[in-house]
Scaffold this active site. Structure first.
Site, PDB file in Angstrom:
ATOM      1  N   SER A 102       0.824  -1.197   0.000  1.00 12.13           N
ATOM      2  CA  SER A 102       0.000   0.000   0.000  1.00 12.13           C
ATOM      3  C   SER A 102       0.869   1.263   0.000  1.00 12.13           C
ATOM      4  CB  SER A 102      -0.968  -0.070   1.188  1.00 12.13           C
ATOM      5  OG  SER A 102      -1.952   0.907   1.104  1.00 12.13           O
ATOM      6  N   ASP A 152     -10.384  -3.748  -5.403  1.00 13.02           N
ATOM      7  CA  ASP A 152      -9.643  -2.862  -4.496  1.00 13.02           C
ATOM      8  C   ASP A 152     -10.255  -1.454  -4.557  1.00 13.02           C
ATOM      9  OD1 ASP A 152      -7.795  -1.235  -3.207  1.00 13.02           O
ATOM     10  OD2 ASP A 152      -6.084  -2.452  -3.846  1.00 13.02           O
ATOM     11  N   HIS A 183      -8.364  -4.358  -0.922  1.00 14.51           N
ATOM     12  CA  HIS A 183      -7.026  -3.795  -0.707  1.00 14.51           C
ATOM     13  C   HIS A 183      -6.184  -4.640   0.260  1.00 14.51           C
ATOM     14  CE1 HIS A 183      -4.304  -0.442  -1.268  1.00 14.51           C
ATOM     15  NE2 HIS A 183      -4.129  -0.309   0.028  1.00 14.51           N
TER      16      HIS A 183
END
Ligand code: MLT
Length: 206
Positions: A102, A152, A183
């Site tokens: 991320s 996501d 995600h």
């Protein structure tokens, strides 16, 4: 930068650079390093930005909207830190492979967007396109794994494909792996990254 360094079985071989997600710390991805290459050196770095108690690697203006000036500044800061850490600990600066999730994957992507030979390879879990309108450096022979989610909400499928194309056009050898999730980082995605690493081990550990 606050960090952990763990020497592996051969200091002159690969160093895994671990970059956590927003709200994480340098402890978070240690199990991933163990899973991907238990013999490698590990340099796990905490992001320098504190956003309401959550550590990140660069500032954002709102969710998904990056402070580009800060992103550039922090990218150079991280690169300088890697140069200094290699000298301090004696590992090979040219054998760093990033594993980022991320926000950590986004700063790793930004390193690749700014410098040639900055990373020997990268495993990017749920990265976004860090910046647009940049001419990328030559990334020939840089193996990159992208883990993306078909659902996501933070990074749409089109953005994962855009990143794949930008990196491939710069010469990188990109593997785009899809999970039917959002995600989050799933065990099957980590397994896929570890399998990819093993399949590319000779190139990655040269
Ligand atoms: C970012 O800010 O880097 C991305 O939105 C991912 C995240 O939430 O950290």
């Amino acid at each position: 930068m606050k960090h952990i360094f763990k020497e592996g079985t051969d200091l002159t071989s690969t160093t895994l650079l671990l970059l956590h997600g927003t709200g994480g710390t340098e402890q978070d991805l240690l199990p991933l390093a163990e899973r991907v290459d238990s013999q490698a050196n590990v340099l796990s770095v905490r992001g320098n930005i504190n956003e309401n108690g959550m550590f990140r690697y660069f500032k954002r203006l709102s969710p998904g909207v990056f402070d580009e000036a800060d992103l550039k500044f922090r990218t150079h800061e991280l690169n300088d830190f890697l140069n200094d850490a290699a000298k301090e600990y004696g590992f090979d600066r040219n054998k760093i492979i990033a594993i980022g999730y991320s926000n950590g994957a986004n700063i790793a992507g930004s390193l690749l967007f700014h410098y040639s030979n900055v990373l020997k390879g990268a495993i990017l879990h749920h990265p976004m396109v860090p910046l647009r309108g940049l001419e990328l450096p030559d990334l020939s022979d840089t193996p990159i794994f992208i883990g993306a989610g078909t659902n996501d909400p933070i990074c749409a499928s089109e953005e994962s494909e855009e990143l794949e194309h930008l990196l491939s056009d710069a010469g990188a050898d990109v593997t785009l792996h899809w999970e039917n999730h959002g995600h989050q980082l799933s065990g099957t995605e980590v397994d896929a990254a570890a399998t990819w690493y093993k399949a590319n081990k000779n190139r990655l550990n040269q």
